[in-house]
Design a protein around this motif. Structure first.
Motif, short mmCIF file in Angstrom:
data_model
loop_
_atom_site.label_atom_id
_atom_site.label_comp_id
_atom_site.label_asym_id
_atom_site.label_seq_id
_atom_site.Cartn_x
_atom_site.Cartn_y
_atom_site.Cartn_z
N SER A 97 52.88 55.58 35.13
CA SER A 97 54.02 55.43 35.82
C SER A 97 54.50 53.97 35.66
N GLY A 98 53.94 53.07 34.75
CA GLY A 98 54.66 51.82 34.95
C GLY A 98 54.22 50.97 36.09
N THR A 99 53.51 51.42 37.09
CA THR A 99 53.36 50.70 38.46
C THR A 99 51.90 50.68 38.57
N LEU A 100 51.34 49.64 38.70
CA LEU A 100 49.81 49.56 39.17
C LEU A 100 49.69 49.17 40.53
N LYS A 101 48.85 50.21 41.15
CA LYS A 101 48.44 50.12 42.59
C LYS A 101 47.13 49.10 42.72
N ILE A 102 47.57 47.97 42.60
CA ILE A 102 46.39 46.93 42.45
C ILE A 102 47.08 45.50 43.18
N THR A 103 46.06 44.81 43.85
CA THR A 103 46.18 43.71 44.75
C THR A 103 45.72 42.51 43.73
N HIS A 104 46.43 41.22 44.16
CA HIS A 104 45.94 40.12 43.48
C HIS A 104 44.42 39.89 43.72
N GLN A 105 43.87 40.25 44.90
CA GLN A 105 42.55 40.05 44.94
C GLN A 105 41.69 40.66 43.82
N ASP A 106 42.06 41.99 43.89
CA ASP A 106 41.32 43.05 42.93
C ASP A 106 41.46 42.43 41.29
N LEU A 107 42.61 41.81 40.98
CA LEU A 107 42.95 41.22 39.59
C LEU A 107 41.83 40.02 39.58
N ALA A 108 41.69 39.11 40.67
CA ALA A 108 40.81 38.13 40.87
C ALA A 108 39.45 38.36 40.62
N LYS A 109 38.95 39.39 41.41
CA LYS A 109 37.59 39.98 41.00
C LYS A 109 37.40 40.49 39.78
N GLU A 110 38.24 40.90 39.22
CA GLU A 110 38.09 41.36 37.91
C GLU A 110 38.15 40.43 36.84
N LEU A 111 38.42 39.25 36.91
CA LEU A 111 38.48 38.12 36.03
C LEU A 111 37.54 37.09 36.47
N GLY A 112 37.06 37.00 37.55
CA GLY A 112 36.15 35.91 38.00
C GLY A 112 36.90 34.71 38.69
N THR A 113 38.04 34.81 39.42
CA THR A 113 38.55 33.69 39.80
C THR A 113 38.99 33.80 41.23
N SER A 114 39.85 33.03 42.06
CA SER A 114 40.17 32.96 42.98
C SER A 114 41.61 33.76 43.21
N ARG A 115 41.86 34.59 44.42
CA ARG A 115 42.95 35.02 44.63
C ARG A 115 44.39 34.19 44.60
N GLU A 116 44.14 32.80 44.93
CA GLU A 116 45.09 31.84 44.67
C GLU A 116 45.53 31.55 43.34
N VAL A 117 44.53 31.46 42.59
CA VAL A 117 44.78 31.10 41.27
C VAL A 117 45.44 32.24 40.60
N MET A 118 45.05 33.58 40.98
CA MET A 118 45.68 34.67 40.26
C MET A 118 47.06 35.02 40.69
N SER A 119 47.32 34.83 42.11
CA SER A 119 48.86 34.94 42.74
C SER A 119 49.67 33.65 41.96
N ARG A 120 49.31 32.53 41.58
CA ARG A 120 49.96 31.97 40.77
C ARG A 120 50.17 32.36 39.46
N LEU A 121 49.45 32.52 38.76
CA LEU A 121 49.46 33.23 37.62
C LEU A 121 50.36 34.40 37.44
N LEU A 122 50.24 35.32 38.30
CA LEU A 122 51.10 36.48 38.22
C LEU A 122 52.83 36.11 38.49
#
Length: 234
Positions: free
Chosen positions: A175-200
């Motif tokens: 679809s080209g669209t991922l239904k995923i939150t910043h928190q979910d990605l943070a968990k996947e990579l072992g970091t905080s939501r704040e850091v993930m949001s900044r990188l995204l």
């Protein structure tokens, strides 16, 4: 056909997700399959908590189990996933050494499979060469997975790991669209939501690879994401 015969046929059908085990034809393993239970568990159900005794082994035929570790501060990292035809290596180590489960396991999707008791597991390990070979090959493969995870965390920058993860997720999604939150990605990579949001946000504004939406991420340039994912920052 009797109810017992129908249940046995269903067990063999579920076991088809494990070609190596389906091919095992010794009487011991056949008896264990006949006595195995069938489990059906919903999405989001916690199957094991850290410190729980491991009393059985689940052979997942449908669905995905996520195994993750949570720090004292609440930070989470995904260690691996157990998909149909695979075994949970932490369950194996717990059953072999009779030690508590070392992480937390949650159903990422509804899960269906067979379950054998600790006594059945020990009997199969001791008396079924086919089962024993499958367990050993799983342990070896999972060890390689763990070493790859350690290498990723120790030697690759987080932004590079994020690019790789996004590329893999988009590669599985048409679809080209991922239904995923910043928190979910943070968990996947072992970091905080704040850091993930900044990188995204950096990926969106500076690199133009993605577009952020509420609870979703849209792909803008797969080639750009792939180029960034391939960079070596070791």
């Amino acid at each position: 056909m009797s109810a017992a015969s129908e249940e046995l046929n269903r067990k063999h059908a579920l076991l088809n997700a494990f070609p190596s085990l389906s091919a095992v034809d010794d009487p011991l393993w056949a008896g264990i399959v006949a006595e195995a239970g069938i489990v059906e568990a919903p999405q989001g159900m916690v199957m094991m908590c850290k410190g729980d005794p491991c009393n059985n082994l689940m052979l997942i035929s449908e669905g995905t189990l996520r195994v993750h570790e949570v720090s004292e501060g609440g930070r989470e990292i995904v260690l691996y996933r157990v998909n149909p035809g695979d075994l949970c290596v932490l369950s194996l180590t717990s059953l072999v050494d009779d030690v508590p489960y070392a992480a937390e396991a949650v159903n990422e999707t509804p899960v269906t499979g067979l379950v054998i008791s600790q006594a059945q597991f020990q009997a199969a390990l001791a008396g079924s060469a086919g089962f024993r070979n499958f367990v050993l090959s799983t342990l070896a493969r999972r060890l390689c997975d763990v070493m790859s995870l350690v290498e990723e965390i120790a030697f690759r920058r987080l932004d590079n790991r994020l690019a790789c993860t996004l590329y893999q997720l988009f590669d599985k999604d048409d679809s080209g669209t991922l239904k995923i939150t910043h928190q979910d990605l943070a968990k996947e990579l072992g970091t905080s939501r704040e850091v993930m949001s900044r990188l995204l946000k950096e990926f969106e504004q500076s690199r133009g690879c993605i577009r952020l939406r509420r609870g979703a991420i849209e792909l803008v340039s797969k080639d750009g994401l792939a180029e960034y994912a391939k960079r070596d920052f070791s």
